[in-house]
Design an enzyme around this catalytic site. Structure first.
Site, PDB file in Angstrom:
ATOM      1  N   PRO A   1       0.826  -1.215   0.000  1.00 56.60           N
ATOM      2  CA  PRO A   1       0.000   0.000   0.000  1.00 56.60           C
ATOM      3  C   PRO A   1       0.861   1.266   0.000  1.00 56.60           C
ATOM      4  O   PRO A   1       0.365   2.345  -0.316  1.00 56.60           O
ATOM      5  CB  PRO A   1      -0.837  -0.120   1.274  1.00 56.60           C
ATOM      6  CG  PRO A   1      -0.204  -1.184   2.094  1.00 56.60           C
ATOM      7  CD  PRO A   1       0.593  -2.049   1.185  1.00 56.60           C
TER       8      PRO A   1
ATOM      9  N   GLU B   1       2.540  -5.108   6.906  1.00 57.63           N
ATOM     10  CA  GLU B   1       3.534  -4.374   7.714  1.00 57.63           C
ATOM     11  C   GLU B   1       4.863  -4.315   6.974  1.00 57.63           C
ATOM     12  O   GLU B   1       5.710  -3.489   7.277  1.00 57.63           O
ATOM     13  CB  GLU B   1       3.756  -5.026   9.080  1.00 57.63           C
ATOM     14  CG  GLU B   1       2.562  -4.999   9.990  1.00 57.63           C
ATOM     15  CD  GLU B   1       1.718  -6.267   9.875  1.00 57.63           C
ATOM     16  OE1 GLU B   1       1.849  -6.983   8.856  1.00 57.63           O
ATOM     17  OE2 GLU B   1       0.915  -6.538  10.792  1.00 57.63           O
TER      18      GLU B   1
ATOM     19  N   ARG C   1      -3.550 -10.190 -19.920  1.00 53.25           N
ATOM     20  CA  ARG C   1      -4.562  -9.973 -20.957  1.00 53.25           C
ATOM     21  C   ARG C   1      -4.031  -9.085 -22.088  1.00 53.25           C
ATOM     22  O   ARG C   1      -4.618  -9.055 -23.166  1.00 53.25           O
ATOM     23  CB  ARG C   1      -5.863  -9.401 -20.377  1.00 53.25           C
ATOM     24  CG  ARG C   1      -5.767  -7.981 -19.878  1.00 53.25           C
ATOM     25  CD  ARG C   1      -7.078  -7.528 -19.258  1.00 53.25           C
ATOM     26  NE  ARG C   1      -8.095  -7.193 -20.251  1.00 53.25           N
ATOM     27  CZ  ARG C   1      -8.181  -6.040 -20.904  1.00 53.25           C
ATOM     28  NH1 ARG C   1      -7.275  -5.092 -20.667  1.00 53.25           N
ATOM     29  NH2 ARG C   1      -9.112  -5.814 -21.778  1.00 53.25           N
TER      30      ARG C   1
ATOM     31  N   ASP D   1     -10.554  -0.092 -24.200  1.00 53.28           N
ATOM     32  CA  ASP D   1     -10.603  -0.221 -22.748  1.00 53.28           C
ATOM     33  C   ASP D   1     -10.712   1.144 -22.090  1.00 53.28           C
ATOM     34  O   ASP D   1     -10.139   2.115 -22.566  1.00 53.28           O
ATOM     35  CB  ASP D   1      -9.290  -0.834 -22.208  1.00 53.28           C
ATOM     36  CG  ASP D   1      -9.197  -2.327 -22.473  1.00 53.28           C
ATOM     37  OD1 ASP D   1     -10.220  -2.939 -22.760  1.00 53.28           O
ATOM     38  OD2 ASP D   1      -8.071  -2.847 -22.391  1.00 53.28           O
TER      39      ASP D   1
HETATM   40 CL1  6GU Z   1      -0.265  -3.726  -3.610  1.00 56.08          CL
HETATM   41  N1  6GU Z   1      -0.610  -4.573  -1.150  1.00 56.08           N
HETATM   42  C1  6GU Z   1      -1.224  -4.546   0.021  1.00 56.08           C
HETATM   43  N2  6GU Z   1      -0.822  -5.383   0.978  1.00 56.08           N
HETATM   44  N3  6GU Z   1      -2.206  -3.720   0.316  1.00 56.08           N
HETATM   45  C2  6GU Z   1      -2.571  -2.900  -0.653  1.00 56.08           C
HETATM   46  C3  6GU Z   1      -1.989  -2.880  -1.891  1.00 56.08           C
HETATM   47  C4  6GU Z   1      -0.995  -3.735  -2.114  1.00 56.08           C
HETATM   48  N4  6GU Z   1      -2.561  -1.941  -2.649  1.00 56.08           N
HETATM   49  C5  6GU Z   1      -3.469  -1.403  -1.896  1.00 56.08           C
HETATM   50  N5  6GU Z   1      -3.507  -1.965  -0.689  1.00 56.08           N
END
Ligand code: 6GU
Length: 288
Positions: free
Chosen positions: A129, A156, A198, A213
């Protein structure tokens, strides 16, 4: 393309065998290996994480486990289960056999220009994230890669030195699939794999459907309809049944503009809008 995934939840990656990705495997356009990180654990408890330096909640994944795992996967030294397609096996030759493509070792060659070295390295994607946003432009670029490796950590995170050190053997990208937090990188690896695979030529089968798309032209796609013409008192927009392709194309483009303005107005700032697009949006905004 070859995709390897390193994870503590290998079963979570089973969907890679299904549907579109399974078809790519059948066609010899994709090979997939899923590897349990615990194979590389080096204590009796097979532990893969430890408490963070500096304190705080959660656990951080250990460098002594991730380091050798990523070394082995980069070098192709993995004895783990290859994912077969869930589709019936067609016994077709692989495309590299047909087209005489020679497998390239991924170890660093003894000499060569720095840039060439860089280009031959596999791509390491670390879902987090805290990464840069994954986009359709990334999917397009990565669909031309020969070897893509996903390092799935828990949210984490993985000891940052693993990412730093992996740059000797990989081109490394830390990416996020959206502004929310998942438990681990596995679902993100599935999402990114599908978006990439894809776009491999011949996998989706219909080039035009890529060009139309959402995001390909910086706009969202508008609504679609099929038979019957009337359903539960609702009619298909008249223009779509008019047989006038010029009118249909114009209407669809306007629907894209309207939907984008409504749902993702920030996309309009970077989309390439014509003068008549701007006039159309201006008129709509004015409620004309
Ligand atoms: Cl790529 N990984 C994780 N663990 N949480 C996320 C994410 C990725 N993208 C948004 N939340």
């Amino acid at each position: 393309m070859r995709i390897d995934v390193v994870t503590i939840f290998p079963e979570y990656l089973d969907p890679l065998r299904h549907a579109l990705l399974g078809k790519a495997i059948e066609q010899g356009k994709l090979q997939v290996g899923v590897h349990d990180l615990r194979q590389w654990a080096n204590d009796g408890h097979k532990s893969v994480d430890d408490s963070p330096y500096g304190g705080g909640p959660g656990m951080v994944m250990k460098p002594e486990v991730w380091g050798p795992a990523l070394d082995d996967v980069a070098a192709g030294r993995t004895a783990t289960r290859e994912l077969d397609s869930s589709l019936p096996h067609l016994n077709r030759p692989r495309h590299d056999e047909v087209e005489g493509i020679v497998a390239q070792p991924y170890g660093a060659p003894a000499q060569g220009v720095a840039q060439e070295l860089e280009e031959n390295l596999p791509l390491l994607i670390v879902p987090t994230p805290a990464g840069t946003p994954f986009t359709q432009a990334d999917a397009r670029a990565w669909s031309r890669e020969e070897h893509v490796v996903f390092a799935c950590g828990r949210y984490e995170g993985i000891d940052q030195r693993v990412i730093e050190d992996a740059a000797q053997r990989y081109r490394v990208r830390e990416v996020s699939i959206g502004d929310y937090v998942l438990i681990g990188g596995e679902v993100a690896a599935l999402v990114i794999s599908e978006a990439i695979v894809r776009l491999i030529p011949g996998v989706l089968g219909n080039q035009r459907s890529h060009e139309e798309d959402s995001f390909s032209d910086g706009l969202l796609e508008g609504p679609s309809y099929t038979k019957p013409r009337e359903w539960r008192g609702l009619s298909v927009p008249e223009v779509l049944t008019s047989g006038d392709h010029g009118r249909v194309d114009r209407w669809r483009h306007e629907q894209s503009l309207l939907r984008t303005a409504q749902r993702r107005p920030e996309l309009l700032e970077s989309a390439e809008l014509s003068r008549s697009d701007r006039e159309f949006l201006e008129k709509e905004r004015g409620g004309a």
